[in-house]
Design an enzyme around this catalytic site. Structure first.
Site, PDB file in Angstrom:
ATOM      1  N   LYS A  16      -1.083   6.225   8.432  1.00  0.00           N
ATOM      2  CA  LYS A  16      -2.676   6.227   8.470  1.00  0.00           C
ATOM      3  C   LYS A  16      -3.781   7.075   9.108  1.00  0.00           C
ATOM      4  O   LYS A  16      -4.674   7.374   8.508  1.00  0.00           O
ATOM      5  CB  LYS A  16      -2.888   4.817   8.881  1.00  0.00           C
ATOM      6  N   ASP A  33      -5.462   1.458   4.726  1.00  0.00           N
ATOM      7  CA  ASP A  33      -5.522   0.450   5.421  1.00  0.00           C
ATOM      8  C   ASP A  33      -5.267  -0.950   5.278  1.00  0.00           C
ATOM      9  O   ASP A  33      -4.617  -1.355   4.173  1.00  0.00           O
ATOM     10  CB  ASP A  33      -7.039   0.552   6.187  1.00  0.00           C
TER      11      ASP A  33
END
Ligand code: SF4
Length: 227
Positions: free
Chosen positions: A128, A146
């Protein structure tokens, strides 16, 4: 992938969703403030379990005191902890920041690397965070997964996965790379504003015609279990 929908139908629906999101949020960009690759990395690490607003209050002071990679690599642990304490999980984040800085000094000549395979070798950097760097600093496709992307992509039936890496793989199969960065930023915004966690505002949602949640009762619509 989603249910019985063919891959080509899923790609076509994903393209319509991406086009609708682009109209809704033409300027979608990350809400963290930064000026350099290192500052982006720091802000993204600090944003774990913390709001971007809080991070944006902490980083100006942090960067004034500890301005760059070399300074972070040499900074006393207690000083870093004090400066970032209000972002939460500050001991873990301090280890990540100092460890990443030391690795960047030792292995990358003080420059934040620009390849996924190098970024994920740094302490505290997962896919991420690496995708934020790729998409927002290095101009490469970066599909950020996310909590909002995870929930909204699942509700939209763009994935049946709940693991972020698998969701990233699913989305990257149905969207062209040049759309990855903007699409994930727009999905995050949509998750914050409309497809919120507890009670998605489907009646106000421009994605409703392309969402399989039509007619699904609210309780069942909530999506994957929180991680
Ligand atoms: S229609 Fe509802 S569940 Fe589907 S994306 Fe919009 S808000 Fe989320």
């Amino acid at each position: 992938m989603a249910g019985d929908e063919s891959k080509s139908a899923l790609r076509a629906r994903a393209a319509r969703i991406a086009a609708t999101l682009a109209k809704l949020y033409p300027q979608a960009r990350i809400s963290l403030d930064f000026k350099t690759p290192w500052q982006c990395l720091v802000a993204t690490i600090l944003s774990a379990q913390c709001t971007d607003e809080r991070v944006n209050k902490v980083t100006p002071v942090l960067f004034a005191e500890i301005p760059d990679v070399a300074a972070m690599a040499a900074a006393p642990v207690d000083k870093i902890e004090r400066l970032i304490a209000s972002t939460g999980f500050f001991r873990q984040k301090t280890r990540a920041l100092k460890g990443a800085a030391q690795e960047i000094m030792a292995r990358f000549n003080g420059e934040v690397p620009s390849r996924m395979e190098d970024l994920v070798t740094l302490p505290g950097v997962g896919r991420k965070t690496a995708n934020v760097l790729l998409g927002h600093v290095f101009g490469k496709p970066g599909l950020v997964v996310d909590t909002h992307v995870r929930r909204v992509a699942y509700r939209l039936g763009l994935t049946t996965e709940t693991d972020p890496d698998r969701i990233e793989a699913d989305l990257s199969e149905i969207l062209p790379p040049q759309q990855w960065t903007a699409f994930s930023m727009r999905l995050i915004l949509h998750g914050r504003l409309i497809c919120v966690a507890r009670a998605p505002r489907c009646a106000q949602c421009a994605l409703l015609p392309d969402c399989p949640q039509v007619g699904v009762k609210t309780a069942a619509r909530r999506g994957p279990r929180p991680r």
